[in-house]
Design an enzyme around this catalytic site. Structure first.
Site, mmCIF file in Angstrom:
data_model
loop_
_atom_site.group_PDB
_atom_site.id
_atom_site.type_symbol
_atom_site.label_atom_id
_atom_site.label_comp_id
_atom_site.label_asym_id
_atom_site.label_seq_id
_atom_site.Cartn_x
_atom_site.Cartn_y
_atom_site.Cartn_z
ATOM 1 N N HIS A 314 9.841 2.820 -8.693
ATOM 2 C CA HIS A 314 9.438 3.676 -7.581
ATOM 3 C C HIS A 314 8.824 2.806 -6.498
ATOM 4 O O HIS A 314 8.290 1.736 -6.781
ATOM 5 C CB HIS A 314 8.519 4.821 -8.007
ATOM 6 C CG HIS A 314 7.275 4.412 -8.729
ATOM 7 N ND1 HIS A 314 6.208 3.824 -8.101
ATOM 8 C CD2 HIS A 314 6.943 4.512 -10.034
ATOM 9 C CE1 HIS A 314 5.264 3.589 -8.989
ATOM 10 N NE2 HIS A 314 5.683 3.988 -10.169
ATOM 11 N N HIS A 357 -1.372 -2.567 -11.708
ATOM 12 C CA HIS A 357 -1.359 -3.479 -10.571
ATOM 13 C C HIS A 357 -2.745 -3.999 -10.223
ATOM 14 O O HIS A 357 -3.755 -3.465 -10.659
ATOM 15 C CB HIS A 357 -0.732 -2.804 -9.339
ATOM 16 C CG HIS A 357 -1.427 -1.545 -8.890
ATOM 17 N ND1 HIS A 357 -1.358 -0.361 -9.570
ATOM 18 C CD2 HIS A 357 -2.217 -1.289 -7.817
ATOM 19 C CE1 HIS A 357 -2.047 0.566 -8.956
ATOM 20 N NE2 HIS A 357 -2.598 0.036 -7.881
ATOM 21 N N GLU A 363 -8.926 0.443 -2.933
ATOM 22 C CA GLU A 363 -8.437 1.812 -3.031
ATOM 23 C C GLU A 363 -9.544 2.770 -3.459
ATOM 24 O O GLU A 363 -10.123 2.587 -4.526
ATOM 25 C CB GLU A 363 -7.308 1.887 -4.067
ATOM 26 C CG GLU A 363 -6.194 0.862 -3.880
ATOM 27 C CD GLU A 363 -5.185 0.924 -5.027
ATOM 28 O OE1 GLU A 363 -5.280 1.843 -5.865
ATOM 29 O OE2 GLU A 363 -4.309 0.051 -5.077
ATOM 30 N N TYR A 372 -3.729 14.080 -11.634
ATOM 31 C CA TYR A 372 -3.010 12.932 -11.085
ATOM 32 C C TYR A 372 -2.191 12.301 -12.194
ATOM 33 O O TYR A 372 -2.652 12.193 -13.335
ATOM 34 C CB TYR A 372 -4.023 11.938 -10.508
ATOM 35 C CG TYR A 372 -3.431 10.654 -10.000
ATOM 36 C CD1 TYR A 372 -2.475 10.673 -8.979
ATOM 37 C CD2 TYR A 372 -3.818 9.429 -10.521
ATOM 38 C CE1 TYR A 372 -1.931 9.494 -8.510
ATOM 39 C CE2 TYR A 372 -3.287 8.253 -10.048
ATOM 40 C CZ TYR A 372 -2.340 8.277 -9.058
ATOM 41 O OH TYR A 372 -1.802 7.111 -8.585
ATOM 42 N N HIS A 387 -11.255 1.348 -6.756
ATOM 43 C CA HIS A 387 -10.671 0.137 -7.319
ATOM 44 C C HIS A 387 -10.673 -0.891 -6.208
ATOM 45 O O HIS A 387 -9.817 -0.885 -5.332
ATOM 46 C CB HIS A 387 -9.247 0.410 -7.823
ATOM 47 C CG HIS A 387 -9.173 1.477 -8.888
ATOM 48 N ND1 HIS A 387 -8.107 2.322 -9.032
ATOM 49 C CD2 HIS A 387 -10.063 1.828 -9.847
ATOM 50 C CE1 HIS A 387 -8.329 3.153 -10.048
ATOM 51 N NE2 HIS A 387 -9.511 2.872 -10.544
ATOM 52 N N HIS A 393 -5.907 -2.143 -12.472
ATOM 53 C CA HIS A 393 -5.918 -0.729 -12.837
ATOM 54 C C HIS A 393 -4.491 -0.226 -12.984
ATOM 55 O O HIS A 393 -3.532 -0.949 -12.767
ATOM 56 C CB HIS A 393 -6.718 0.092 -11.826
ATOM 57 C CG HIS A 393 -6.214 0.013 -10.427
ATOM 58 N ND1 HIS A 393 -6.443 -1.074 -9.610
ATOM 59 C CD2 HIS A 393 -5.493 0.876 -9.682
ATOM 60 C CE1 HIS A 393 -5.875 -0.870 -8.430
ATOM 61 N NE2 HIS A 393 -5.295 0.305 -8.442
#
Ligand code: FE2
Length: 456
Positions: A314, A357, A363, A372, A387, A393
């Site tokens: 994605h 990642h 973030e 989520y 983060h 994370h």
């Protein structure tokens, strides 16, 4: 007045009758009284109907046309007619530079704000989590949350007064405010007119524009990104083409509406990190007509056109950018506002939730409704996670195990609406956020127990 049934009912009635002018970044114009808007010039010798003409600049006069923001206001009294401002309590508001704590490389997550004391309005309900940059240098951003149970039209209204015509008014000289309601609708009365923002919608109040927030339900809770940098704009679309992501026509600006009110109105101004207050003898929301492109607006996140992969993997979450505040470096945002909206996942041989990642950007994520898809639990509406730059994370163990074994049929993610404020600089927490009772102490546990599967 408090958040009583009467004022809520009145606010909701007003909100449901609102009409808007559509489009993002275009020149809008509106007059609440026929003939109030001058034609052919901005500053005639005598403005129509005895109004005062005034320009409000959101950019330097000389910035390139594509970045130039200004509006002309035609008002009962000029903004200059006000008494001195004096310092007032900052409450839970903090500003950049953030120096109360040292930047923290740990992954942090908070539960929703606790219930505020009775009589807490939007302004006094603001609570700063952290941020970066420097408000006096017009760089960086701040993350605030709010939890309110009282309209800003409360406080000084006299007996029998129309509740939405008195009270206090706020403006932020330090930046624009992107308001993300999570619980409870807002009726936002601005100099340019009225906006309604329900959970799932966002409202943007540009720098310097005065506004008042009333509640459409008994309480209101949500998030605010205060952007000190360049105003939010729609991201470029590149090969996506001429349409997609947030479409310009879905942004709604108010139409002119004014208060012609004598009597004490408290005006609070956030200036270089501090709140200043003055009591006017009239409402400054007295703009009868206006035109320009420095305007507040609302946008329904459900209108976001989600674009994703039709084959495998994605795309990076930048594909979900609603609004971006560009910096001097092309492609590097001061802050991006990103939404994780309902969407189909169809990738073949693909780990479908967000991948593990480490990101050079920092973030902050919040949840407006539902769940989520990278976090099975612990990340709740009204809460949030931080983060920071390079912190590792990704999905929690349960999500990883489930997604690794899932049968890859087309799958609709339709039970949640999450968002991210993604910024180029690390976010330093405020003292109150770093020591908050609602800071989760066990967030690292989310990634414990991820099994070793390596078989050489
Ligand atoms: Fe991330």
């Amino acid at each position: 007045m408090t958040g009583s049934g009467h004022s809520i009912e009145q606010a909701r009635k007003t909100a449901e009758a609102l009409v808007y002018s559509s489009g993002f970044g275009n020149e809008h114009s509106s007059e609440a009284v026929a003939g109030a808007l001058p034609h052919g010039r901005n500053s005639p010798q005598r403005a129509p109907l005895g109004l005062y003409a005034e320009q409000l600049s959101g950019s330097a006069f000389t910035e390139p046309r594509a970045h130039n923001h200004r509006s002309w206001l035609y008002r009962v009294r000029p903004s200059a007619a006000h008494p001195p401002f004096t310092r007032t309590d900052n409450g839970g508001l903090r500003s950049a530079p953030f120096t109360e704590t040292v930047p923290d490389p740990n992954r942090l997550r908070w539960n929703p704000l606790p219930t505020p004391a009775p009589g807490t309005d939007f302004l006094s309900g603001l609570w700063t989590l952290g941020g970066n940059g420097d408000a006096t240098q017009r760089t960086g951003m701040a993350i605030h949350l709010y939890h309110a149970n009282s309209p800003m039209s409360s406080g000084v209204s006299s007996e029998g007064a129309e509740p939405s015509t008195r009270g206090r008014v706020f403006s932020d000289s330090d930046g624009e405010l992107l308001i993300v309601p999570e619980h409870g609708g807002l009726l936002i009365r601005t100099e340019f007119g009225l906006l309604r923002a329900e959970p799932g919608e966002v409202a943007l109040i540009p720098r310097g524009i005065r506004f008042r927030v009333d509640l459409l339900d008994g309480t209101a809770r949500g998030y605010v990104c205060e952007n000190y940098g360049a105003p939010f704009q729609l991201p470029d679309l590149g090969p996506i083409g001429a349409n997609g992501l947030a479409n310009a026509r879905d942004f709604r600006a108010p139409v002119a509406a004014f208060e012609d009110v004598e009597g004490p109105v408290e005006v609070v101004n956030k200036f270089c990190g501090n709140l200043w207050s003055a009591t006017y003898d009239h409402s400054p929301l007295d703009v009868v007509a206006w035109h320009g492109n420095h305007v507040p607006y609302v946008y329904d996140l459900h209108r976001f056109n989600v674009i994703g992969s039709l084959s495998y993997d994605h795309p990076d979450p930048s594909i979900f950018t609603v609004l971006t505040s560009p910096s001097d470096t092309p492609g590097l945002a001061g802050v991006d506002f990103v939404v994780f909206a309902p969407r189909w996942l169809v990738g073949e041989d693909t780990f479908r939730p967000p991948y593990f990642h480490r990101n050079v950007m920092s973030e902050y994520m919040g949840l407006i409704e539902g769940a989520y898809d990278a976090k099975a639990e612990g990340f709740v509406p009204g809460g949030g996670s931080l983060h920071n730059m390079m912190s590792a994370h990704g999905p929690d163990r349960e999500t990883f195990d489930r997604a690794s074994a899932a049968e890859l049929k087309p799958q609709k993610i339709d039970d949640g609406l999450a968002f991210m404020f993604e910024t180029r600089w690390p976010v330093t927490a405020t003292e109150q956020a770093a020591t908050a009772g609602h800071l989760q102490s066990d967030y690292d546990g989310v990634w414990q127990g991820l099994q070793r599967h390596f078989r050489p």
